[in-house]
Design an enzyme around this catalytic site. Structure first.
Site, PDB file in Angstrom:
ATOM      1  N   LYS A  17     -19.568 -28.059   6.107  1.00 47.96           N
ATOM      2  CA  LYS A  17     -19.030 -26.743   5.766  1.00 47.96           C
ATOM      3  C   LYS A  17     -17.620 -26.879   5.185  1.00 47.96           C
ATOM      4  O   LYS A  17     -17.381 -26.489   4.062  1.00 47.96           O
ATOM      5  CB  LYS A  17     -19.018 -25.828   6.991  1.00 47.96           C
ATOM      6  CG  LYS A  17     -20.365 -25.198   7.337  1.00 47.96           C
ATOM      7  CD  LYS A  17     -21.315 -26.105   8.073  1.00 47.96           C
ATOM      8  CE  LYS A  17     -22.660 -25.469   8.342  1.00 47.96           C
ATOM      9  NZ  LYS A  17     -23.137 -25.686   9.705  1.00 47.96           N
ATOM     10  N   TRP A  49     -25.961 -20.490  17.028  1.00 49.58           N
ATOM     11  CA  TRP A  49     -25.471 -21.847  17.301  1.00 49.58           C
ATOM     12  C   TRP A  49     -25.094 -21.998  18.761  1.00 49.58           C
ATOM     13  O   TRP A  49     -25.368 -23.042  19.374  1.00 49.58           O
ATOM     14  CB  TRP A  49     -24.333 -22.232  16.369  1.00 49.58           C
ATOM     15  CG  TRP A  49     -24.823 -22.434  14.969  1.00 49.58           C
ATOM     16  CD1 TRP A  49     -24.499 -21.699  13.874  1.00 49.58           C
ATOM     17  CD2 TRP A  49     -25.784 -23.414  14.522  1.00 49.58           C
ATOM     18  NE1 TRP A  49     -25.183 -22.165  12.772  1.00 49.58           N
ATOM     19  CE2 TRP A  49     -25.972 -23.205  13.135  1.00 49.58           C
ATOM     20  CE3 TRP A  49     -26.497 -24.433  15.154  1.00 49.58           C
ATOM     21  CZ2 TRP A  49     -26.853 -23.999  12.372  1.00 49.58           C
ATOM     22  CZ3 TRP A  49     -27.365 -25.225  14.404  1.00 49.58           C
ATOM     23  CH2 TRP A  49     -27.533 -24.999  13.036  1.00 49.58           C
ATOM     24  N   ASP A  58     -17.277 -25.743  19.308  1.00 54.24           N
ATOM     25  CA  ASP A  58     -17.994 -26.052  18.079  1.00 54.24           C
ATOM     26  C   ASP A  58     -17.249 -25.351  16.943  1.00 54.24           C
ATOM     27  O   ASP A  58     -17.316 -24.137  16.809  1.00 54.24           O
ATOM     28  CB  ASP A  58     -19.436 -25.532  18.189  1.00 54.24           C
ATOM     29  CG  ASP A  58     -20.244 -25.772  16.910  1.00 54.24           C
ATOM     30  OD1 ASP A  58     -19.666 -26.255  15.909  1.00 54.24           O
ATOM     31  OD2 ASP A  58     -21.462 -25.475  16.928  1.00 54.24           O
TER      32      ASP A  58
HETATM   33  C1  LIG Z   1     -24.037 -25.853  10.697  1.00 60.59           C
HETATM   34  C2  LIG Z   1     -23.670 -25.683  12.133  1.00 60.59           C
HETATM   35  C3  LIG Z   1     -24.190 -26.501  13.149  1.00 60.59           C
HETATM   36  C4  LIG Z   1     -25.244 -27.549  12.875  1.00 60.59           C
HETATM   37  O1  LIG Z   1     -24.772 -28.572  12.129  1.00 60.59           O
HETATM   38  P1  LIG Z   1     -25.702 -29.840  11.816  1.00 60.59           P
HETATM   39  O2  LIG Z   1     -24.725 -30.782  11.209  1.00 60.59           O
HETATM   40  O3  LIG Z   1     -26.779 -29.386  10.902  1.00 60.59           O
HETATM   41  O4  LIG Z   1     -26.244 -30.329  13.104  1.00 60.59           O
HETATM   42  C5  LIG Z   1     -23.757 -26.289  14.434  1.00 60.59           C
HETATM   43  N1  LIG Z   1     -22.858 -25.345  14.732  1.00 60.59           N
HETATM   44  C6  LIG Z   1     -22.343 -24.531  13.787  1.00 60.59           C
HETATM   45  C7  LIG Z   1     -21.344 -23.492  14.169  1.00 60.59           C
HETATM   46  C8  LIG Z   1     -22.730 -24.681  12.459  1.00 60.59           C
HETATM   47  O5  LIG Z   1     -22.210 -23.887  11.515  1.00 60.59           O
END
Ligand SMILES: *Cc1c(COP(=O)(O)O)cnc(C)c1O
Length: 361
Positions: free
Chosen positions: A197, A103, A173
């Site tokens: 999540k 990521w 993030d």
């Molecule tokens: C799942 C995830 C993303 C991507 O999320 P989307 O909503 O599919 O764009 C980005 N960063 C992390 C750490 C993630 O777990």
């Protein structure tokens, strides 16, 4: 109610039963109004009350200071990979990024389209098994911001500390570990999290941004991606993802009923202690991540022989233990144990792992 499996999916992930039941009960007739939340005007008093309550509950849960805006946006976390530089990286400026996995790398690649990106530290040297200590980071003094991912959902690496960046705004993030434990929001310039999540349905992304960082967007930044425009319009410049926002609000209410993020931390600690403790003690299963950097939310593990993966997964499925297959880039297994996955699910998983080890070990 029909049978609910133990869902270890990395995302979209399990939601609390109580939240889904409440949404079901309210689906056709929200609070006696004779219509679904999906069918309401986003400008109606009823919907605005739903949206404002969701925001307030999130503010309460994370003790978000009043000089931060909370935005409910679309496009998931990945949209933020572009939105952050478009809003915070001036033409000709540079931004610092830390690489701890897939990521992080995606955020770096996207930011490079908009300006100078310095990768100031990388877990590559450890094969992505450990987070580089901050003493080793080569940060840039006048960076527009420093970006990192607090939890690498795929690799299973998580920061258990917050980087020190002085006056450089810290951007994180937090898609896969927000609300999993208490957080000092005041350490950050901007926090973002894709919802699927620990918050709610996919597509929605929550952004918590310090007010002084608004109004810096580049002139060509699309209107829909401009944080200030989103903030000035209460995240309703266009029609927001109303139902996802409502569902996120139900999750926040549920979290408060559970005792908030402090209670989540206790639960999540018990869950990860049980699973890692079992893996480390088994001599059959293995998790290679440096112990202090192990994720509380995503636990990758391997069996001693790849040929055991298929029978392991088949047995798991038969017992209602779903979505344990690891990400294709890592292989092996991965158990995602977010807030909505209870200790009972981890106990069931460990019992099955022990049974499988006894049979095949
Ligand atoms: C799942 C995830 C993303 C991507 O999320 P989307 O909503 O599919 O764009 C980005 N960063 C992390 C750490 C993630 O777990």
């Amino acid at each position: 109610m029909s049978k609910r499996a133990h869902n270890f999916c990395a995302g979209p992930a399990a939601l609390p039963d109580a939240v889904l039941q409440r949404a079901q009960a309210e689906l056709l007739d929200w609070q006696g109004k004779g219509l679904s939340v999906m069918e309401m005007s986003h400008r109606s008093d009823d919907y605005v009350a739903i949206a404002e309550k969701a925001e307030q509950d999130l503010r309460d849960l994370l003790a978000i200071p009043s000089h931060y805006k909370v935005l409910f946006l679309q496009g998931g976390a990945s949209q933020q990979f572009a939105e952050i530089p478009l809003n915070l990286l001036p033409e000709g400026g540079s931004a610092d990024y830390v690489d701890t996995g897939i990521w992080s790398k995606k955020s770096i690649e996207e930011a490079r389209r908009y300006g100078d990106v310095q990768v100031v530290a990388s877990a590559k040297d450890s094969d992505y098994l450990a987070i580089p200590a901050q003493q080793e980071w080569r940060t840039t003094r006048d960076a527009a911001y420093l970006h990192y991912a607090s939890n690498e959902t795929i690799g299973g690496l998580q920061f258990d500390w917050i980087p020190q960046t002085g006056d450089v705004p810290l951007v994180v993030d937090m898609s896969s570990d927000i609300l999993s434990r208490p957080l000092d929001v005041s350490r950050f310039g901007l926090i973002y999290a894709g919802a699927q999540k620990n918050i709610g349905p996919s597509g929605l992304v929550v952004v918590i941004v310090r007010e002084d960082l608004l109004g810096r967007a580049r002139s060509h930044c699309p209107t829909m991606l401009n944080y200030k425009i989103a903030a000035d319009n209460g995240s309703m410049y266009n029609t927001p993802a109303t139902f996802s926002w409502y569902l996120a609000g139900l999750v926040f209410e549920w979290l408060k009923e559970q005792g908030g993020v402090a209670a989540m931390e206790r639960r999540n600690r018990a869950k990860k202690d049980l699973l890692y403790g079992y893996i480390d003690g088994s001599g059959f299963y293995a998790n290679p991540i440096a112990v202090p950097d192990r994720s509380w939310m995503n636990v990758p593990f391997r069996l001693p022989d790849k040929r055991l993966d298929t029978p392991f997964l088949a047995g798991a499925d038969a017992r209602g233990l779903l979505n344990l297959k690891g990400h294709r880039s890592v292989g092996g297994m991965r158990a995602s144990i977010y807030n909505a996955t209870g200790l009972d699910a981890v106990e069931a998983l460990v019992a099955y792992m022990a049974e499988f080890e006894k049979e095949r070990g």
